[in-house]
Design a protein around this motif. Structure first.
Motif, PDB file in Angstrom:
ATOM      1  N   ASP A 256      10.615  35.413 -12.813  1.00 28.61           N
ATOM      2  CA  ASP A 256      11.087  34.549 -11.905  1.00 28.61           C
ATOM      3  C   ASP A 256      10.744  33.192 -12.138  1.00 28.61           C
ATOM      4  OD1 ASP A 256       8.487  35.434 -11.162  1.00 28.61           O
ATOM      5  OD2 ASP A 256       8.776  34.910  -8.991  1.00 28.61           O
TER       6      ASP A 256
ATOM      7  N   ALA B 179      13.235  31.245  -3.221  1.00 27.93           N
ATOM      8  CA  ALA B 179      13.323  32.502  -2.586  1.00 27.93           C
ATOM      9  C   ALA B 179      14.160  32.739  -1.522  1.00 27.93           C
ATOM     10  CB  ALA B 179      11.787  32.966  -2.122  1.00 27.93           C
TER      11      ALA B 179
ATOM     12  N   ASP C  53      17.221  32.001  -1.600  1.00 26.24           N
ATOM     13  CA  ASP C  53      18.756  32.210  -2.187  1.00 26.24           C
ATOM     14  C   ASP C  53      18.550  33.530  -2.737  1.00 26.24           C
ATOM     15  OD1 ASP C  53      20.122  30.002  -1.475  1.00 26.24           O
ATOM     16  OD2 ASP C  53      19.288  28.987  -3.076  1.00 26.24           O
ATOM     17  N   LEU C  54      17.478  34.374  -2.957  1.00 30.67           N
ATOM     18  CA  LEU C  54      17.012  35.376  -3.563  1.00 30.67           C
ATOM     19  C   LEU C  54      18.434  36.516  -3.194  1.00 30.67           C
ATOM     20  CD1 LEU C  54      15.740  36.982  -5.796  1.00 30.67           C
ATOM     21  CD2 LEU C  54      13.986  37.963  -4.008  1.00 30.67           C
TER      22      LEU C  54
ATOM     23  N   THR D 297      21.117  37.903  -5.597  1.00 29.40           N
ATOM     24  CA  THR D 297      21.125  39.237  -6.127  1.00 29.40           C
ATOM     25  C   THR D 297      22.402  39.935  -6.033  1.00 29.40           C
ATOM     26  OG1 THR D 297      18.687  39.537  -5.790  1.00 29.40           O
ATOM     27  CG2 THR D 297      19.911  41.496  -5.724  1.00 29.40           C
TER      28      THR D 297
ATOM     29  N   GLY E 158      22.576  29.872  -9.381  1.00 26.70           N
ATOM     30  CA  GLY E 158      21.416  29.528  -8.763  1.00 26.70           C
ATOM     31  C   GLY E 158      20.956  28.134  -8.998  1.00 26.70           C
TER      32      GLY E 158
END
Length: 260
Positions: free
Chosen positions: A16, A85, A87-88, A92, A190
Motif C-alpha cells: 500500500d 484509506a 477511498d480503499l 477496491t 486513485g
C-alpha cells in the motif's frame, strides 16, 4: 542526501504505497509509507537509502536535482495513508469490477469508459481516442509552474482462462486480468482522485491510460498518434506490481526495466 542529476525511473512496487507528487522546482516524487518496519529502496541496483522515523518513511527518487547549500520546500498537501484509506473501499470495488470484466488489446471499451467517467466526475479534463481506447486526463496545479509529468497505467487483460472461484473472477471466457493491469488502472485512478481533490502543486499532470500493453504495442500507437504532441511531458512515471516482493517494498532503476 546529495545527488547529481538522476534519470527517469521505472518503479516496481508491492503493498500500500501512497504516491504524492511534488512539482515545484525540479521534478520529483515522494513515496510515503507509515507502518513501523524497515523498508529498503534500491536505486540503480546498488544505491540504498532510507530515511526512517517512528511514523514515516519517505523515499526520494528521480528525476530531480540537489544543489549544495540549496533546500527545496515540500510544504504541500501531504497524502497520508490514513487519508488514502478513506477511498480503499471504492477503489477496491473499481478494481474488482474491472477484474470481473477483462478486455484485451484495443478492445478496452468498457474499461476506458469507467476511466473517463471517473476522471470527469473529479473535474479532470479528459481526452479519448488515442490508440482507439486510450484515455488521457489532464490536471493543472494551483501553484505557478511549467513542469509537466505523465503518470501512466495499462488497462488490458490477457487471453487466459481464469480458474479462481472468488466472486469477482472473470466473467468472460478465455480472458483474465492475470498481469495486474486492473490494479494499475485503479491505482492511477486513485492518484487522480487525490490530486484533483487537493491540486496543491505547481505544473501539470497528465494521467495516461494505455491500451494494449500485452504484446501489441499500445504505447507505440499512442505516441505515433500524437500523445506527446498533444500532451507534452518532461518525464513519465510508470509502475508495475511485482508478485513475490515483500509488502511495502519497491525497486527502481534508471533506464529500461521490464517492458519499458
Amino acid at each position: 542526501m546529495r545527488m547529481d542529476r538522476l534519470h527517469p525511473w521505472m518503479v516496481v512496487a508491492s503493498g500500500d504505497l501512497a504516491i504524492s507528487l511534488a512539482l515545484r522546482g525540479p521534478s520529483r516524487a515522494t513515496v510515503d509509507r507509515a507502518p513501523r518496519r524497515n523498508v529498503t529502496s534500491v536505486l540503480s541496483g546498488t544505491y540504498e537509502a532510507a530515511k526512517s522515523g517512528n511514523r514515516l518513511r519517505r523515499f526520494f527518487f528521480g528525476p530531480f536535482s540537489f544543489c549544495a547549500g540549496r533546500r527545496y520546500s515540500l510544504a504541500m498537501t501531504h497524502f497520508t495513508p490514513d487519508l488514502l484509506a478513506a477511498d480503499l473501499a471504492d477503489l477496491t470495488a473499481i478494481r474488482r469490477d474491472i477484474h470481473r470484466h477483462p478486455e484485451t488489446a484495443f478492445e478496452e471499451e468498457r474499461t476506458s469508459q469507467i476511466v473517463a467517467d471517473k476522471l470527469t466526475s473529479w473535474g479532470i479534463a479528459v481526452h479519448r481516442g488515442l490508440a482507439t481506447t486510450g484515455v488521457v486526463g489532464t490536471l493543472k496545479g494551483n501553484r505557478p509552474g511549467q513542469k509537466t509529468i505523465g503518470l501512466r497505467a495499462d488497462m488490458d487483460a490477457l487471453h487466459l482462462q481464469e480458474k479462481n472461484d472468488f466472486d469477482y473472477a472473470s466473467s468472460v471466457p478465455n480472458k483474465m486480468h492475470a498481469c495486474g493491469h486492473d490494479g494499475h488502472t485503479t491505482m492511477l485512478l486513485g492518484a487522480a482522485k487525490q490530486l484533483a481533490a487537493a491540486p496543491d502543486f505547481a505544473g501539470t499532470v497528465h494521467f495516461i491510460f494505455q491500451p494494449a500493453e500485452e504484446g501489441l504495442g499500445g504505447a507505440r500507437v499512442m505516441i505515433e498518434e500524437g500523445l506527446f504532441d498533444k500532451f507534452p511531458c518532461d518525464v513519465v512515471y510508470g509502475m508495475h506490481n511485482m508478485p513475490g516482493f515483500p509488502v511495502g517494498h519497491f525497486a527502481i532503476r534508471p533506464g529500461a526495466m521490464l517492458a519499458s
